[in-house]
Motif scaffolding. Structure first.
Motif, PDB file in Angstrom:
ATOM      1  N   LEU A  17       0.857  -1.301   0.142  1.00  0.00           N
ATOM      2  CA  LEU A  17       0.036   0.197   0.000  1.00  0.00           C
ATOM      3  C   LEU A  17       0.761   1.193   0.029  1.00  0.00           C
ATOM      4  O   LEU A  17       0.490   2.215  -0.692  1.00  0.00           O
ATOM      5  N   SER A  18       1.955   1.165   0.742  1.00  0.00           N
ATOM      6  CA  SER A  18       2.765   2.376   0.659  1.00  0.00           C
ATOM      7  C   SER A  18       3.538   2.848  -0.607  1.00  0.00           C
ATOM      8  O   SER A  18       3.594   3.937  -1.138  1.00  0.00           O
ATOM      9  N   ILE A  19       3.746   1.640  -1.190  1.00  0.00           N
ATOM     10  CA  ILE A  19       4.486   1.797  -2.428  1.00  0.00           C
ATOM     11  C   ILE A  19       3.394   2.481  -3.555  1.00  0.00           C
ATOM     12  O   ILE A  19       3.692   3.384  -4.386  1.00  0.00           O
ATOM     13  N   ARG A  20       2.291   2.098  -3.481  1.00  0.00           N
ATOM     14  CA  ARG A  20       1.121   2.505  -3.990  1.00  0.00           C
ATOM     15  C   ARG A  20       0.697   3.993  -3.843  1.00  0.00           C
ATOM     16  O   ARG A  20       0.554   4.964  -4.613  1.00  0.00           O
ATOM     17  N   THR A  21       0.829   4.558  -2.616  1.00  0.00           N
ATOM     18  CA  THR A  21       0.729   5.933  -2.276  1.00  0.00           C
ATOM     19  C   THR A  21       1.812   6.520  -2.783  1.00  0.00           C
ATOM     20  O   THR A  21       1.645   7.803  -3.346  1.00  0.00           O
ATOM     21  N   ALA A  22       3.115   6.089  -2.699  1.00  0.00           N
ATOM     22  CA  ALA A  22       4.247   6.803  -3.054  1.00  0.00           C
ATOM     23  C   ALA A  22       4.137   7.121  -4.652  1.00  0.00           C
ATOM     24  O   ALA A  22       4.315   8.231  -5.356  1.00  0.00           O
ATOM     25  N   ASP A  23       3.581   6.134  -5.494  1.00  0.00           N
ATOM     26  CA  ASP A  23       3.258   6.178  -6.851  1.00  0.00           C
ATOM     27  C   ASP A  23       2.231   7.340  -7.447  1.00  0.00           C
ATOM     28  O   ASP A  23       2.436   8.095  -8.175  1.00  0.00           O
ATOM     29  N   TYR A  24       1.142   7.448  -6.388  1.00  0.00           N
ATOM     30  CA  TYR A  24       0.046   8.448  -6.388  1.00  0.00           C
ATOM     31  C   TYR A  24       0.707   9.948  -6.280  1.00  0.00           C
ATOM     32  O   TYR A  24       0.525  11.030  -6.979  1.00  0.00           O
ATOM     33  N   ILE A  25       1.717   9.891  -5.106  1.00  0.00           N
ATOM     34  CA  ILE A  25       2.628  11.132  -4.965  1.00  0.00           C
ATOM     35  C   ILE A  25       3.250  11.681  -6.206  1.00  0.00           C
ATOM     36  O   ILE A  25       3.054  12.878  -6.578  1.00  0.00           O
ATOM     37  N   VAL A  26       4.103  10.868  -6.814  1.00  0.00           N
ATOM     38  CA  VAL A  26       4.685  11.021  -7.755  1.00  0.00           C
ATOM     39  C   VAL A  26       4.031  11.910  -8.959  1.00  0.00           C
ATOM     40  O   VAL A  26       4.402  12.782  -9.676  1.00  0.00           O
TER      41      VAL A  26
END
Length: 554
Positions: free
Chosen positions: A541-550
């Motif tokens: 989930l944290s990787i997914r959130t990072a992708d969204y932030i990018v």
């Protein structure tokens, strides 16, 4: 090169002085003369030619020593809060556990050479540079002793959640986690605000990053024999535990000593891909929001000096307790903040088998029986062991005892309902040394939770019978005992994600409802939790959130 015949009473030293030739040069071209002082009357002496002379006259400067500014005071580069307060960050991460570390790693991967400014702050100190099981002086007994020494027994102040422990250190509880990394059952995601296909995509990424596989148990005779017994006696779904372990050997100078995964592994990756600032012993006390947009965070040092760190985007990765605590203390509104606290009910048992049932080369044991639609619990087995030591892992320096009987540790994790009635609140009468209110926990098991606990107890007896491994009564406790709430260390849900701000804290990407630029990436975002260990899901989930932030900051 000229040849000179030494006269009566000559030595190399005398010739050097008479002919004005450097003595060292004479020694170099006359290796047959052992001492510059010896009498060499009648001997041939070679005079150096000009090329050698030119070479020997090449100036040699003194090697410089490193200046104090070039030195590193710890095993990871640190930045002072004074320096961080002078920087405008694109992303600032609060907390360095599984969630924070995974966000940082993904940003470093996506923003390589981008010039983006990223920072991380951690309330704790530099405790360990790796997972504790990668340290050769630690065995199973010392592991437990050290964890209970350095972790904070939060539960002793929380009568409704008495088993809880927190760890404030770089890497958080990933320094000590049990390294069981299964996926949650597909059925668990039917009520989550994301497609199952998308969750599986990020599971694949997380497993690759963490090197999750079943290779750790490969070839183990006790593993194969007990799995066969389980399959033949009512548990066909039993399988190897997915374990995050780097089992590659060292070759061509590349060291693979970081075997078991922790958030330190993620920080190491980021450190070698993208510059970032890191401050430890930096306690976040308030998120600063202006006109519904995050602008920074107030941080305090151990000497209680306050700093304001400025950032366009802030990711909160404190923990299921600390993240809602910070949101509530910052005055951020949301009916669901701190609510829906969820954990696993946890039963423990110990079984015994005869050593004579297995081949000479025993191996290690790590089996789990996953949750199904019918059985809302997960059972794990680990070992083997004796009364004083367990050998799921052990140091290369440790002698493995020869035992007549082998013990097997068995755990059962039960699904607990995600209910609004289970929640944390700020205690107006108690504050920490930084002036942040401490928390109270209101928690109880529902009727359904209790029913699952009884089902788990029956299942443990069935597993014992299937493995031909009777349960024993160790240390004067019952054969099957229930850990107090919080003793699983799997708490989740207090900042759950969802589409409805009335029943959730963040949207489906972890952004806090109503506050632009403020995200949560830790266990607290789970809308619910099945029976599987949560760490792999948190990383995904944290990787997914990072992708969204990018994508948002393009």
């Amino acid at each position: 090169m000229r040849v000179y015949v030494a006269k009566s009473g000559d030595s190399l030293l005398k010739i050097s002085e008479t002919h004005k030739i450097d003595l060292n040069k004479l020694l170099i071209v006359n290796p047959h003369i052992s001492s510059p002082m010896m009498n060499i009357t009648g001997s041939k002496v070679y005079f150096p030619s000009s090329p050698i002379s030119d070479t020997l006259q090449t100036p040699i400067s003194e090697c410089p020593l490193p200046s104090p500014s070039d030195l590193l005071s710890s095993w990871i580069p640190l930045t002072s809060l004074e320096q961080m307060a002078d920087t405008d960050y694109d992303v600032l991460i609060v907390g360095s556990g599984a969630g924070g570390g995974s966000v940082l790693r993904r940003l470093a991967e996506q923003w390589l050479n981008s010039g983006k400014k990223v920072g991380m702050i951690e309330a704790g100190s530099l405790l360990l540079p790796t997972h504790v099981r990668n340290i050769p002086t630690v065995n199973d007994t010392r592991f437990s002793q050290y964890f209970h020494t350095v972790s904070k027994w939060t539960g002793k102040y929380l009568p409704d959640f008495p088993g809880a422990r927190q760890l404030f250190a770089l890497g958080g509880r990933t320094l000590f986690w049990g390294m069981s990394a299964p996926r949650m059952d597909d059925s668990e995601f039917f009520d989550w605000p994301m497609p199952l296909k998308e969750m599986k995509y990020y599971y694949n990424i997380a497993e690759k990053i963490m090197r999750v596989s079943t290779a750790y148990m490969e070839g183990s005779s006790i593993q194969e024999i007990l799995l066969k017994r389980l399959h033949e006696n009512g548990f066909p779904e039993a399988r190897d535990v997915p374990t995050p372990a780097d089992l590659e050997v060292t070759k061509y100078g590349q060291i693979h000593s970081d075997v078991f995964w922790s958030s330190i592994s993620a920080l190491a990756y980021a450190l070698n891909r993208m510059p970032f600032d890191l401050a430890v012993n930096a306690r976040a006390v308030e998120v600063i929001v202006e006109q519904n947009e995050v602008v920074g965070i107030r941080v305090m040092s151990p000497n209680k000096r306050a700093y304001v760190l400025k950032a366009k985007t802030i990711v909160l990765s404190g923990s299921t307790f600390e993240t809602p605590r910070l949101l509530l203390h910052s005055g951020i509104k949301g009916r669901a903040i701190g609510h829906y606290l969820t954990n696993h009910s946890l039963l423990l048992a110990t079984a015994k088998v005869s050593r004579q049932q297995f081949p000479e080369v025993l191996g290690t044991l790590s089996i789990f029986i996953p949750q199904t639609k019918k059985h809302l619990y997960q059972i794990q087995m680990g070992g083997p062991g004796g009364e004083d030591q367990w050998y799921l892992w052990y140091s290369q320096y440790e002698e493995k005892a020869l035992l007549d009987e082998l013990l097997i540790g068995i755990s059962a994790f039960g699904k607990v309902e995600s209910r609004f009635e289970n929640y944390i609140t700020l205690d107006p009468n108690k504050q920490d040394k930084y002036g942040v209110p401490k928390i109270n926990v209101n928690f109880s098991y529902s009727k359904q939770d209790t029913e699952i606990i009884h089902q788990m107890a029956a299942a443990l007896n069935q597993v014992s019978s299937a493995m031909q491994a009777p349960l024993i009564v160790p240390n004067n406790r019952q054969a099957i005992c229930l850990m107090p709430p919080g003793g699983d260390y799997h708490e989740v849900g207090t900042c759950r994600m969802g589409d409805d701000p009335h029943t959730s804290v963040t949207n489906r990407y972890g952004q806090v409802h109503g506050v632009a630029g403020l995200y949560v990436a830790d266990n607290s975002v789970f809308p619910s939790m099945g029976a599987a260990n949560p760490t792999l899901t948190t990383v995904a989930l944290s990787i997914r959130t990072a992708d969204y932030i990018v994508n948002q900051l393009k």
